[in-house]
Scaffold this motif. Structure first.
Motif, PDB file in Angstrom:
ATOM      1  N   GLN A 157      -6.109  -2.709   7.836  1.00 51.12           N
ATOM      2  CA  GLN A 157      -7.199  -3.164   8.337  1.00 51.12           C
ATOM      3  C   GLN A 157      -7.886  -4.114   7.556  1.00 51.12           C
ATOM      4  OE1 GLN A 157      -8.216  -2.573  11.404  1.00 51.12           O
ATOM      5  NE2 GLN A 157      -9.855  -4.069  11.253  1.00 51.12           N
ATOM      6  N   THR A 158      -7.532  -5.341   7.754  1.00 51.79           N
ATOM      7  CA  THR A 158      -8.265  -6.438   6.849  1.00 51.79           C
ATOM      8  C   THR A 158      -9.396  -7.214   7.692  1.00 51.79           C
ATOM      9  OG1 THR A 158      -6.407  -8.000   7.320  1.00 51.79           O
ATOM     10  CG2 THR A 158      -6.096  -6.840   5.522  1.00 51.79           C
ATOM     11  N   LEU A 159      -9.226  -7.234   8.971  1.00 51.89           N
ATOM     12  CA  LEU A 159     -10.176  -8.101   9.805  1.00 51.89           C
ATOM     13  C   LEU A 159     -11.511  -7.306  10.220  1.00 51.89           C
ATOM     14  CD1 LEU A 159      -7.669  -9.988  11.942  1.00 51.89           C
ATOM     15  CD2 LEU A 159      -8.911 -10.702   9.860  1.00 51.89           C
ATOM     16  N   PRO A 160     -12.485  -7.964  10.488  1.00 49.37           N
ATOM     17  CA  PRO A 160     -13.721  -7.180  11.172  1.00 49.37           C
ATOM     18  C   PRO A 160     -13.133  -6.232  12.249  1.00 49.37           C
ATOM     19  CG  PRO A 160     -14.273  -9.521  10.797  1.00 49.37           C
ATOM     20  CD  PRO A 160     -12.874  -9.342  10.483  1.00 49.37           C
ATOM     21  N   ALA A 161     -14.137  -5.066  12.640  1.00 53.05           N
ATOM     22  CA  ALA A 161     -13.733  -4.212  13.535  1.00 53.05           C
ATOM     23  C   ALA A 161     -13.758  -4.657  14.731  1.00 53.05           C
ATOM     24  CB  ALA A 161     -14.715  -2.964  13.594  1.00 53.05           C
ATOM     25  N   VAL A 209       0.904  -1.224  -0.095  1.00 58.98           N
ATOM     26  CA  VAL A 209      -0.033   0.086  -0.065  1.00 58.98           C
ATOM     27  C   VAL A 209       0.949   1.144   0.133  1.00 58.98           C
ATOM     28  CG1 VAL A 209      -1.815   1.250   1.426  1.00 58.98           C
ATOM     29  CG2 VAL A 209      -1.971  -1.315   1.082  1.00 58.98           C
ATOM     30  N   GLU A 210       1.913   1.135   0.738  1.00 61.74           N
ATOM     31  CA  GLU A 210       2.840   2.431   0.829  1.00 61.74           C
ATOM     32  C   GLU A 210       3.667   2.852  -0.424  1.00 61.74           C
ATOM     33  OE1 GLU A 210       5.161   2.782   4.421  1.00 61.74           O
ATOM     34  OE2 GLU A 210       3.145   2.628   5.745  1.00 61.74           O
ATOM     35  N   VAL A 228      -5.481  -2.696  -4.386  1.00 63.36           N
ATOM     36  CA  VAL A 228      -4.808  -3.714  -3.378  1.00 63.36           C
ATOM     37  C   VAL A 228      -5.811  -3.834  -2.108  1.00 63.36           C
ATOM     38  CG1 VAL A 228      -2.948  -4.400  -1.489  1.00 63.36           C
ATOM     39  CG2 VAL A 228      -2.562  -3.522  -3.983  1.00 63.36           C
ATOM     40  N   ARG A 229      -6.113  -2.578  -1.479  1.00 65.71           N
ATOM     41  CA  ARG A 229      -7.132  -2.563  -0.343  1.00 65.71           C
ATOM     42  C   ARG A 229      -8.564  -2.839  -0.714  1.00 65.71           C
ATOM     43  NH1 ARG A 229      -4.654   2.861   1.646  1.00 65.71           N
ATOM     44  NH2 ARG A 229      -3.582   2.293   3.703  1.00 65.71           N
ATOM     45  N   ARG A 230      -9.013  -2.685  -1.744  1.00 72.59           N
ATOM     46  CA  ARG A 230     -10.424  -3.103  -2.147  1.00 72.59           C
ATOM     47  C   ARG A 230     -10.167  -4.891  -2.236  1.00 72.59           C
ATOM     48  NH1 ARG A 230     -10.414   1.173  -5.666  1.00 72.59           N
ATOM     49  NH2 ARG A 230      -9.871  -0.138  -7.645  1.00 72.59           N
ATOM     50  N   THR A 231      -9.245  -5.209  -2.715  1.00 70.72           N
ATOM     51  CA  THR A 231      -8.962  -6.653  -2.977  1.00 70.72           C
ATOM     52  C   THR A 231      -8.961  -7.355  -1.588  1.00 70.72           C
ATOM     53  OG1 THR A 231      -7.808  -6.591  -4.666  1.00 70.72           O
ATOM     54  CG2 THR A 231      -7.432  -8.641  -3.855  1.00 70.72           C
TER      55      THR A 231
END
Length: 342
Positions: free
Chosen positions: A205-209, A126-127, A137-140
């Motif tokens: 942040q790839t996991l649920p909150a 991402v960076e 990448v974030r959307r994936t």
């Protein structure tokens, strides 16, 4: 004209021994010094190393810093475990002994994913990538399929199911005979391990909150218990795993095939439990760091919100205090910090 019968018999005996996989007796020295080239694994390792190195250079060219410890973990622990599992003495002897194959598999689905995750390749991507590519990448990573596969309980079950499928279906025995399936099994184990470890340790942040650090610590503890199951089952299982293959290919110096399987199960159990500790420590370190950053941000916000006290004019008595501020009356850590600062 016929050849010497003695010479022909000797050549036939040597050929039979070679075809039966009669390797030299495995010792600690041979385990460390015996290596073989695995082209698909080498290509994967090279691709991962070049991609990660490119990302680090991109970040550094922008004047930003990428932690050396992350790069070292990715390279030494992650790629190193991949190299050892696929090209070291474990790979040389995995077709004649069960325990090297068992150690290979546990390195691929536990140790290598942990090293790759500690390098945080998702945050690096991402960076390092341009804004549009980083957004993709974030959307994936937050897409429905990836969300389902990386959902903590789902990914834990996938790792366990992968191990049990490898050993208690014809999968493993067939992979010993079919080269391309053996390579696919390597990749299968690696991907299954990464689906659990990488989302838990990444700063993205790839996991649920609701997967806060305390919840993640509990999940890692549960995963450590679950990871012990395949080793226990293999060690105590009465039926030989890929028994026909190992009975046929076992060299004369090898231990009893049943004992060999028990050694493999014990090695799986030991490595799984040893891996759980650094995994948990890494998560606890991230938890403590997040708490420090959150506290520092709260301090800055409170400092900005608290107006400086206006000094009283010379000869003028201060107005009587009617309402005391909350930080002077409440007894908690934040209020105590503000009182000290004032």
């Amino acid at each position: 004209m016929t050849g010497d019968p003695t010479t022909a018999a000797s050549a036939l005996s040597a050929l039979s021994a070679l075809s039966a996989g009669q390797l030299a007796e495995l010792t600690a020295g041979r385990l460390l010094t015996s290596w073989q080239l695995d082209i698909p694994a080498l290509l994967l390792i090279a691709a991962l190393a070049m991609s990660y190195g490119w990302g680090v250079r991109r970040v550094q060219r922008r004047g930003e810093r990428w932690p050396f410890a992350r790069a070292a973990a990715f390279t030494v622990l992650g790629l190193g475990a991949l190299t050892v599992a696929t090209m070291s003495g474990l790979a040389v002897y995995d077709h004649v002994l069960f325990w090297p194959a068992a150690v290979q598999n546990i390195l691929l689905d536990l140790v290598a994913p942990l090293g790759l995750a500690l390098g945080d390749p998702l945050r690096l991507a991402v960076e390092a990538l341009p804004e549009g590519a980083a957004a993709r990448v974030r959307r994936t990573m937050t897409g429905r399929l990836v969300r389902v596969l990386t959902f903590p309980l789902v990914s834990t079950v996938l790792v366990l199911a992968t191990e049990l499928t490898v050993y208690f279906t014809p999968y493993f025995a067939t992979a010993l005979r079919v080269g391309w399936l053996h390579q696919l099994m390597y990749l299968h184990l690696l991907v299954a391990g990464c689906l659990f470890v990488v989302p838990v340790l990444t700063r993205e942040q790839t996991l649920p909150a609701w997967c806060t650090h305390p919840v993640r610590a509990a999940l890692v503890f549960l995963d450590g218990i679950v990871d012990a199951v395949p080793g226990l089952v293999v060690m105590t299982h009465g039926t030989l795993i890929a028994g026909a293959w190992y009975l046929h290919h076992a060299p004369s110096w090898s231990p009893d095939v049943q004992h060999d399987q028990q050694i493999g199960g014990g090695a799986m159990l030991g490595i799984a439990e040893l891996t759980a500790l650094p995994f948990l420590l890494a998560l606890l370190y991230q938890w403590a760091r997040a708490e420090r950053l959150q506290t520092a941000a709260l301090d800055r916000r409170l400092d900005a919100e608290i107006p400086p006290a206006a000094p009283a004019a010379p000869g003028q008595n201060a107005a009587p205090e009617r309402v005391r501020p909350w930080w002077e009356t409440e007894q908690n850590e934040v209020a105590a910090r503000i009182r000290r600062q004032r």
